[in-house]
Design a protein around this motif. Structure first.
Motif, PDB file in Angstrom:
ATOM      1  N   MET A   1       0.748  -1.408  -0.183  1.00 61.34           N
ATOM      2  CA  MET A   1       0.046  -0.019   0.105  1.00 61.34           C
ATOM      3  C   MET A   1       0.805   1.207  -0.030  1.00 61.34           C
ATOM      4  N   ALA A   2       1.814   1.211   0.874  1.00 59.90           N
ATOM      5  CA  ALA A   2       2.680   2.615   1.110  1.00 59.90           C
ATOM      6  C   ALA A   2       3.685   2.840   0.047  1.00 59.90           C
ATOM      7  N   THR A   3       4.046   1.792  -0.801  1.00 60.43           N
ATOM      8  CA  THR A   3       5.231   2.055  -1.656  1.00 60.43           C
ATOM      9  C   THR A   3       4.903   2.946  -2.879  1.00 60.43           C
ATOM     10  N   PRO A   4       3.666   2.733  -3.442  1.00 61.13           N
ATOM     11  CA  PRO A   4       3.336   3.682  -4.600  1.00 61.13           C
ATOM     12  C   PRO A   4       3.447   5.236  -4.164  1.00 61.13           C
ATOM     13  N   PHE A   5       2.878   5.615  -2.943  1.00 57.75           N
ATOM     14  CA  PHE A   5       2.993   6.771  -2.529  1.00 57.75           C
ATOM     15  C   PHE A   5       4.477   7.342  -2.061  1.00 57.75           C
ATOM     16  N   PHE A   6       5.097   6.533  -1.779  1.00 59.52           N
ATOM     17  CA  PHE A   6       6.585   6.582  -1.294  1.00 59.52           C
ATOM     18  C   PHE A   6       7.506   7.010  -2.830  1.00 59.52           C
ATOM     19  N   GLU A   7       6.802   6.433  -3.584  1.00 60.81           N
ATOM     20  CA  GLU A   7       7.576   6.514  -4.944  1.00 60.81           C
ATOM     21  C   GLU A   7       7.040   7.810  -5.442  1.00 60.81           C
ATOM     22  N   ARG A   8       5.939   7.886  -5.699  1.00 60.22           N
ATOM     23  CA  ARG A   8       5.285   9.017  -6.652  1.00 60.22           C
ATOM     24  C   ARG A   8       5.672  10.466  -5.829  1.00 60.22           C
ATOM     25  N   LEU A   9       5.652  10.350  -4.613  1.00 54.76           N
ATOM     26  CA  LEU A   9       5.898  11.622  -3.864  1.00 54.76           C
ATOM     27  C   LEU A   9       7.317  11.887  -3.811  1.00 54.76           C
ATOM     28  N   LYS A  10       8.072  10.977  -4.399  1.00 55.54           N
ATOM     29  CA  LYS A  10       9.691  11.132  -4.157  1.00 55.54           C
ATOM     30  C   LYS A  10      10.249  11.585  -2.955  1.00 55.54           C
ATOM     31  N   ILE A  11       9.739  10.740  -1.873  1.00 55.22           N
ATOM     32  CA  ILE A  11       9.998  10.926  -0.506  1.00 55.22           C
ATOM     33  C   ILE A  11      11.542  10.449  -0.325  1.00 55.22           C
ATOM     34  N   LYS A  12      12.585  11.367   0.133  1.00 53.50           N
ATOM     35  CA  LYS A  12      13.940  11.029   0.064  1.00 53.50           C
ATOM     36  C   LYS A  12      14.154  10.548   1.670  1.00 53.50           C
ATOM     37  N   ALA A  13      14.422   8.997   1.298  1.00 54.68           N
ATOM     38  CA  ALA A  13      14.858   8.356   2.613  1.00 54.68           C
ATOM     39  C   ALA A  13      15.266   6.862   2.120  1.00 54.68           C
ATOM     40  N   PRO A  14      16.214   6.199   2.914  1.00 53.54           N
ATOM     41  CA  PRO A  14      16.647   5.157   2.226  1.00 53.54           C
ATOM     42  C   PRO A  14      15.539   4.039   2.003  1.00 53.54           C
ATOM     43  N   SER A  15      14.429   3.775   2.813  1.00 51.89           N
ATOM     44  CA  SER A  15      13.327   3.094   2.754  1.00 51.89           C
ATOM     45  C   SER A  15      12.052   3.425   3.494  1.00 51.89           C
ATOM     46  N   LEU A  16      11.142   2.647   3.263  1.00 53.06           N
ATOM     47  CA  LEU A  16       9.771   2.948   3.927  1.00 53.06           C
ATOM     48  C   LEU A  16      10.040   2.641   5.608  1.00 53.06           C
ATOM     49  N   LYS A  17      10.913   2.037   5.877  1.00 58.73           N
ATOM     50  CA  LYS A  17      11.142   1.697   7.458  1.00 58.73           C
ATOM     51  C   LYS A  17      11.843   2.959   8.001  1.00 58.73           C
TER      52      LYS A  17
ATOM     53  N   ASP B   1      11.023  22.473  -0.674  1.00 59.29           N
ATOM     54  CA  ASP B   1      11.846  23.531  -1.577  1.00 59.29           C
ATOM     55  C   ASP B   1      11.272  23.625  -2.946  1.00 59.29           C
ATOM     56  N   VAL B   2      11.792  24.332  -3.893  1.00 60.74           N
ATOM     57  CA  VAL B   2      11.337  24.648  -5.303  1.00 60.74           C
ATOM     58  C   VAL B   2      11.005  23.355  -6.102  1.00 60.74           C
ATOM     59  N   GLY B   3      11.926  22.269  -6.017  1.00 67.22           N
ATOM     60  CA  GLY B   3      11.668  21.255  -6.901  1.00 67.22           C
ATOM     61  C   GLY B   3      10.459  20.430  -6.356  1.00 67.22           C
ATOM     62  N   SER B   4      10.352  20.311  -5.010  1.00 62.23           N
ATOM     63  CA  SER B   4       9.175  19.676  -4.562  1.00 62.23           C
ATOM     64  C   SER B   4       7.929  20.267  -4.403  1.00 62.23           C
ATOM     65  N   LYS B   5       8.074  21.845  -4.581  1.00 64.37           N
ATOM     66  CA  LYS B   5       6.701  22.533  -5.110  1.00 64.37           C
ATOM     67  C   LYS B   5       6.190  22.158  -6.077  1.00 64.37           C
ATOM     68  N   ASN B   6       7.082  22.203  -7.254  1.00 64.91           N
ATOM     69  CA  ASN B   6       6.511  22.024  -8.298  1.00 64.91           C
ATOM     70  C   ASN B   6       6.082  20.178  -8.628  1.00 64.91           C
ATOM     71  N   GLU B   7       6.650  19.536  -7.874  1.00 69.78           N
ATOM     72  CA  GLU B   7       5.927  18.237  -7.881  1.00 69.78           C
ATOM     73  C   GLU B   7       4.443  18.305  -7.086  1.00 69.78           C
ATOM     74  N   ILE B   8       4.379  18.853  -6.253  1.00 68.51           N
ATOM     75  CA  ILE B   8       3.092  19.059  -5.588  1.00 68.51           C
ATOM     76  C   ILE B   8       2.066  19.968  -6.555  1.00 68.51           C
ATOM     77  N   TYR B   9       2.284  20.789  -7.155  1.00 70.71           N
ATOM     78  CA  TYR B   9       1.650  21.325  -8.111  1.00 70.71           C
ATOM     79  C   TYR B   9       1.056  20.412  -9.141  1.00 70.71           C
ATOM     80  N   HIS B  10       2.012  19.530  -9.704  1.00 73.29           N
ATOM     81  CA  HIS B  10       1.537  18.703 -10.614  1.00 73.29           C
ATOM     82  C   HIS B  10       0.347  17.417 -10.226  1.00 73.29           C
ATOM     83  N   LEU B  11       0.759  17.425  -8.726  1.00 70.29           N
ATOM     84  CA  LEU B  11       0.114  16.486  -8.257  1.00 70.29           C
ATOM     85  C   LEU B  11      -1.367  17.080  -7.963  1.00 70.29           C
TER      86      LEU B  11
END
Length: 528
Positions: A395-411, A448-458
């Motif tokens: 369940m969580a993986t698609p959101f982790f990847e789609r929102l480009k969350i910067k972290a080593p893993s879901l854990k 940040d600017v790059g993440s804002k742009n991603e949120i706007y697309h979302l």
């Protein structure tokens, strides 16, 4: 070179995360140094080492204050060394007055001046309020801070809390002042006031590190800017060499051609209708915080809420989501009247909300990313009374990847994420419920600017999926670019409604400010 503060080859790691790698930074006396980078670039981590939150010995490299290595074991040690620090997250003592908050670390103001012959052994237990108020008034006067030293902190706005934290840092008379995202919760007027204070401090020779994701602030205020990416130094520019496109490219490692992506509006049927919503003031008897607010929002539409700081926009949305009680009024979802007394009721009605206060309402900081995302939709990963870890990960993986969350893993623990990546987890948590109505209260705050742009697309994607969206943002260009229609609020009431064709920064400001002046609010902020 006469540096007041230096970082020399600073490296800091967390379990599975390299936060900083050989970072070097220097700050001159009487200089405003901008520090920028994407969320997760290592900015806040570096600042916490300056402040002693991450003490000497937990990192490699050197921190030097006025040519002497600082080995701070705590924030108190850093403060004694002359480092004033205002963190990104709001941190005030709500059960105390303004003056007590400002001088909480300064124990000499808490001595009781007893009469001769009295036992003074316990004098530290008492507060000399006369001395406390006098010192606070003088500090505010010197720095042009418009707060009442005697005011109840609980009754202040979020913007006023931020000013209070800045005053607390200035009370220690620091040699260097670190401001981590200080304008995030401030109105335009408060930002202008803050800049005046900063420029006065610069004239007095103080060195200031100014962290922000708003490039306009970097261009306007700073003398130099240092850019971090992936925990490393990328570049440093003198003011005469500033180029916004080059700075953005160095920040995110790519070009952004269209900051606010366009959207072809395809607005459908009404999803939400609010009629005469009224919410009582939590602290003032016989006063309403929100009074007779009515509006609607349709499928595929982004409705922007504009107004002054304290206009009541967030409180309306909190009432709709069950975070604060509604006194009177009606709420309709898809034409059917619903009752919402708690967040669970809102979620059952397919309402999702991203709060501006992620620390209080958005996240569980002792959990990892996976659990924070999954908790909003447990039924889909349960089998009987058991939660299946495999389904949770799926369940969580698609959101982790789609929102480009910067972290080593879901854990990865949410506590170890940057503020912007924490915000992405909050967004993922809300989207996981598949809401029909999404309330976005400062969705790009601290991002940040790059993440804002991603949120706007979302946001555009969600509108294309026929979701109804209510948007609150402190950045008026963002509100104007992303919204299809606008509701202007002042003093807890709706004062105007504008179409996209009729709306502009000037028009919205005129509507809100004119109403605010009529209500005697012209000194309380400006439109955001």
């Amino acid at each position: 070179m006469d540096y007041i503060l230096e970082a020399v080859n600073i490296t800091k790691t967390f379990p599975g995360v390299l936060a900083n790698k050989d970072v070097c930074l220097n700050l001159k006396k009487g200089e405003i140094l901008g520090l920028i980078g994407e969320n997760g670039a290592g900015k806040s981590t570096l600042l916490k080492m300056f402040n002693g939150i991450y003490p000497y010995g937990t990192y490699s490299g050197k921190i030097i204050v006025e040519e002497k290595e600082m080995r701070a074991e705590s924030p108190a040690d850093a403060l004694k060394s002359g480092i004033g620090y205002v963190p990104q997250e709001i941190n005030v003592l709500k059960n105390f007055c303004v003056a007590e908050n400002v001088y909480a670390p300064d124990l000499h103001l808490r001595k009781w001046e007893g009469k001769e012959g009295h036992n003074h052994n316990n004098r530290e237990l008492f507060v000399n309020f006369k001395k406390l108020y006098k010192a606070t008034e003088q500090l505010f006067r010197e720095n042009s801070i418009n707060l009442d030293p005697r005011a109840d902190v609980r009754k202040l706005s979020v913007g006023q809390w931020q000013l209070l934290m800045i005053a607390r840092a200035l009370a220690a008379r620091p040699k260097a002042l670190i401001l981590d995202e200080p304008t995030t919760s401030l109105s335009s007027r408060d930002v202008g006031h803050l800049f005046e204070v900063i420029l006065e401090l610069k004239k007095k020779g103080m060195g200031i590190i100014f962290v922000t994701h708003k490039l306009a602030e970097i261009m306007e205020l700073t003398d130099r800017v240092t850019i971090l990416r992936d925990g490393r130094n990328i570049s440093t520019f003198e003011r005469k060499d500033y180029n916004e496109d080059r700075i953005i490219t160095d920040m995110i490692g790519r070009e952004i051609k269209n900051m606010y992506p366009s959207r072809e509006s395809n607005i459908g049927e009404e999803v939400l209708r609010v009629e005469n919503l009224t919410i009582e003031h939590p602290y003032i008897a016989n006063k309403n915080l929100i009074e007779n607010v009515s509006f609607n929002v349709r499928a595929g539409e982004v409705l922007g809420l504009a107004g002054l700081v304290g206009a009541g926009r967030s409180e309306v949305c909190m009432g709709l989501y069950g975070l604060i009680p509604v006194k009177n009024g009606k709420i309709f979802m898809r034409g059917r009247e619903v009752t919402i007394r708690k967040t669970g009721s809102a979620m059952k009605q397919k309402i999702g909300m991203i709060s501006e206060d992620r620390k209080r309402y958005g996240l569980n900081f002792v959990w990892d990313i996976k659990h924070n995302i999954a908790i909003s939709n447990l039924k889909s990963i349960q089998r009987g009374i058991f939660v299946l870890p495999g389904l949770m990960t799926k369940m969580a993986t698609p959101f982790f990847e789609r929102l480009k969350i910067k972290a080593p893993s879901l854990k990865t623990m949410v506590l170890n994420l940057s503020g912007g990546n924490q915000q992405k987890v909050v967004i993922a948590r809300s989207l996981n419920t598949n809401p029909e109505l999404i309330i976005l209260d400062e969705p790009t705050k601290g991002i940040d600017v790059g993440s804002k742009n991603e949120i706007y697309h979302l946001i555009n994607e969600m509108a294309a999926q026929k979701k109804a969206i209510v948007l609150i943002t402190s950045e008026l260009p963002e509100l104007l670019s992303m919204s299809d229609r606008f509701i202007v609020m002042a003093e807890g009431r709706v004062v105007d409604e504008l179409s996209k064709e009729d709306a502009s920064e000037k028009t919205i400001m005129e509507r809100a400010v004119k109403t605010a002046k009529t209500a005697g609010l012209e000194n309380k902020g400006t439109v955001i």
